[in-house]
Each structure stands twice: as C-alpha cells, then as structure tokens.
Design a protein around this motif. Structure first.
Motif, PDB file in Angstrom:
ATOM      1  N   LYS A 164       0.837  -1.205   0.000  1.00 16.40           N
ATOM      2  CA  LYS A 164       0.000   0.000   0.000  1.00 16.40           C
ATOM      3  C   LYS A 164       0.869   1.250   0.000  1.00 16.40           C
ATOM      4  N   GLU A 165       0.442   2.242  -0.791  1.00 14.19           N
ATOM      5  CA  GLU A 165       1.188   3.498  -0.875  1.00 14.19           C
ATOM      6  C   GLU A 165       1.209   4.188   0.484  1.00 14.19           C
ATOM      7  N   ALA A 166       2.366   4.637   0.882  1.00 16.16           N
ATOM      8  CA  ALA A 166       2.530   5.244   2.201  1.00 16.16           C
ATOM      9  C   ALA A 166       1.724   6.533   2.322  1.00 16.16           C
ATOM     10  N   ASP A 167       1.123   6.719   3.495  1.00 19.98           N
ATOM     11  CA  ASP A 167       0.379   7.945   3.827  1.00 19.98           C
ATOM     12  C   ASP A 167      -0.811   8.193   2.898  1.00 19.98           C
ATOM     13  N   LYS A 168      -1.372   7.141   2.301  1.00 16.05           N
ATOM     14  CA  LYS A 168      -2.541   7.270   1.443  1.00 16.05           C
ATOM     15  C   LYS A 168      -3.655   6.379   1.972  1.00 16.05           C
ATOM     16  N   PHE A 169      -4.892   6.831   1.738  1.00 16.55           N
ATOM     17  CA  PHE A 169      -6.034   6.061   2.227  1.00 16.55           C
ATOM     18  C   PHE A 169      -6.439   4.964   1.252  1.00 16.55           C
TER      19      PHE A 169
END
Length: 386
Positions: free
Chosen positions: A188-193
């Motif tokens: 999962k992309e960091a700091d993304k919902f």
C-alpha cells in the motif's frame, strides 16, 4: 452392337480416406473464416433487436460505437491499449489450446504478473536504473510471476493428470485474494487512504508510441510476440510437435514426443504471456497496482483466442475487436440511451457462438462426405453408360 463397359474396380480404401481428408480440410478452411464472421453478424443482429426495443436506432448506436472506438487518433489508441492485454493473454491461451490444454487461469496469471511488475517497478534499490534496462526487467519479472502461477497446476496436470481447467480457475480466486491483501498491506502506498500501491518509477514505464495518445509500446510488443508465435507454431519442429500433441496425443507419444516436457513448456509460456499482459497495463496505463485492475480480462481473452481460431494473427484481430467494444461502449450508450454494460451483450453472443463452434466444426466432415458420395454416384453413372 454396343457393349456396356466394365465397372471400374473398387477404389482403394486408403485413396478414399485421403480424398475425404482433403475435402474435410478444404471445408474446414472455409469454416475457420465463416464461424467468426457469423458470430459477429449474429451478435450485431441480436443487439439491433435490443436497441430497437429501447426505441433507438441500431444504425446510430453502431455508428457511435465505431466513432468511439476508431474515430480519431486518441479513440483508436484507447481501443489498441484495451486490446493489448487481451492479445497477450489470448496468445498464451491459443498456444495452450493448440497443445490440447484449456487454460482458464488467465485471470490469476494476469494478477500475478501485475504484482511482480509493480514490485520490481517500485523497488527503491532499482529506481536509478535506465529505462532500456528497467522496462525489460519489469516485463521479465511479470513473465516469471505468471509462469510460476501456471507452472504449479501445469505440473500436476502433466505428471498426474489433475484437471488443469479446475485448478487454474480456483487459483484465480487465490490470486485476487493475494492482490487485495497486498494493496491493503505491504504494497500500500505510504500515507494514502486508497488501497493501491505507489506509482512505478518513470523509467520503468512503457514508452508512449505517439504523442497525444495513450498508445504505449505494450501493443507493439504484443504484435511482435504474435508474429513470433506464428513462426514457432508453423515454421519450426517444436511447433509441429506442439500441434501434433494437440491433435492426437497417442500419435504424439508413439512419435517420440516428450509429452510432459512439451506440456510444461506450453503452460509456462501461457502463464508468462498472461503475466506480461498484467505488466503491460501497469507499466503502460495505470502505473500502479489496484485490486481488480484488469477484471475479467482473463476470461475475455479465452473468447479472443477461440474467436481468433487459435491462430496468432487471428488473436490480434479478435483482441482489437474486443478492445474496440470496450473503448466505444460509452459513445454507443450515450447515443442510444443504453447502459454501458450493453457491450457485454454483444461480447456474450460472440462468446456463445465461439463456445458452440466445435459443434459447427463437425459440419465440414458431413459436407465432405456428401460431396464425396455425390462424386462417387456421378462416376458410377458414367461408368455404366453405353
């Protein structure tokens, strides 16, 4: 005084079989072209009935479909981009079918190819690689991912006779579960919902072939691989052995063909090509991994392979047709006030006719027998003339 000429001796049985085989092949060539054409025409006719029932004009709807799919460079590029994964996966399915193997695992193999390509394309240690090195590396990783996903059921099929269709179809659900877990967790992309991966590196992306369009090098790769598949199938001893195994496994074994090795090579190629289809979408269009990024493409590619009569160039044409249906369906829906899912009706009818094509392909032998009997009767009547 006239005498009746003596009837000719009965034709040799082997000569009759050769004549029958020749006639069957002639009729099969016609049917190989006719069946896809009939499937498309019938789907359009059934679609026309549905459109008329909606109070719209079929001509206007289909004109909008063609315009949305091929009207202008950008629309054409959309169609070719959507066709690319269908062609790549369809090529693998066609090769497997030529070998007598039905691959229903394209969906999972696409997913695994996308996962492997995204992992390599987002790996921090590789970010500095130049594009001529990075892109082939990502494609190779995708091929490996799809090949591994096909090799496991392929081994149990080739060695122990386990049903390849069932095992590959079950693995599709497992692959979908894996990608869902990855984009919600480790990838999962960091700091993304949103449940998605980070974007692949710019140097890992497939280059755009023409500015102002979406057409990327993945389509060119698909066409090159189709040409290569044609050469291997019809111009090499390997291709001859492959086709022999698909047409008559018993004869292939007696001819000394290594069946286990041949089947393993084919399932690895089929899975690898489907994996490259997943990477083509990630590296050429979406640039990041999401769950369901090419939903149902594996099953549609099966129809592409069958509609293309398991011929590499036929797969390219059928892939472009299905890509055009996907690209132009929005324009058709707006023009005739139809749901965008209407294109699935057209695709479904085509798939139905493709599915029953083995029944229709029995007609060539029937027609050949009729033709042979007719000629025998004519020759018999001539031999009995005074």
């Amino acid at each position: 005084m006239s005498e009746k000429t003596a009837a000719p001796p009965k034709a040799d049985a082997s000569a009759s079989y050769d004549r029958l085989d020749q006639l069957v092949r002639q009729f099969e060539k016609v049917f190989n072209i006719l069946i896809p054409v009939v499937a498309i025409v019938v789907s359009l006719l059934i679609g026309s009935i549905i459109i008329l029932a909606q109070g719209a004009s079929p001509l206007e709807a289909y004109a909008a479909l063609v315009q949305g799919a091929f009207g202008g460079a950008y629309n054409l590029s959309n169609s070719l981009v959507m066709a690319t994964p269908l062609i790549l996966t369809g090529l693998g399915i066609a090769l497997a079918a030529r070998c007598g193997i039905i691959n229903l695992g394209g969906e999972g193999q696409i997913v695994m190819g996308g996962i492997f390509a995204t992992f390599v394309g987002t790996l921090p240690q590789l970010q500095g690689l130049p594009a001529p090195v990075y892109v082939p590396l990502c494609l190779l990783a995708a091929f490996l991912g799809g090949a591994l996903w096909a090799a496991v059921p392929g081994y149990f099929f080739a060695r122990h006779g386990v049903n390849f269709m069932i095992t590959t179809m079950l693995l599709n659900d497992i692959a979908n579960g894996i990608i869902t877990a990855l984009v919600q967790g480790p990838m999962k992309e960091a700091d993304k919902f949103a449940p998605q991966s980070a974007q692949v590196a710019v140097s890992a992306r497939l280059p755009i072939l023409f500015s102002g369009t979406r057409l990327h090098a993945g389509f060119l790769l698909a066409v090159i691989l189709a040409a290569l598949a044609f050469f291997v199938l019809f111009k090499t001893p390997f291709g001859h052995d492959l086709r022999t195994l698909g047409e008559n496994p018993t004869a292939a074994r007696h001819a000394g063909i290594h069946v286990f090795g041949m089947q393993m090579v084919i399932v690895i190629l089929a899975g690898g090509l489907a994996g490259m289809a997943g990477s083509a979408e990630i590296l050429g269009s979406q640039y990041r991994l999401r769950s369901g990024f090419l939903s149902n493409y594996g099953y549609e590619a099966l129809a592409v392979a069958m509609l293309g009569q398991k011929h590499p160039f036929g797969v390219v044409i059928a892939g472009i047709l299905f890509g055009a249906l996907k690209s132009g369906r929005g324009s058709m829906a707006r023009a005739a006030d139809l749901p965008t899912s209407f294109s699935m009706v057209l695709s479904g009818v085509i798939i139905f006719f493709v599915a029953i094509s083995p029944i229709l392909m029995k007609l060539p032998r029937y027609l050949a027998l009729r033709e042979m009997n007719r000629k025998n009767r004519q020759s018999g009547s001539l031999s009995g003339t005074v």
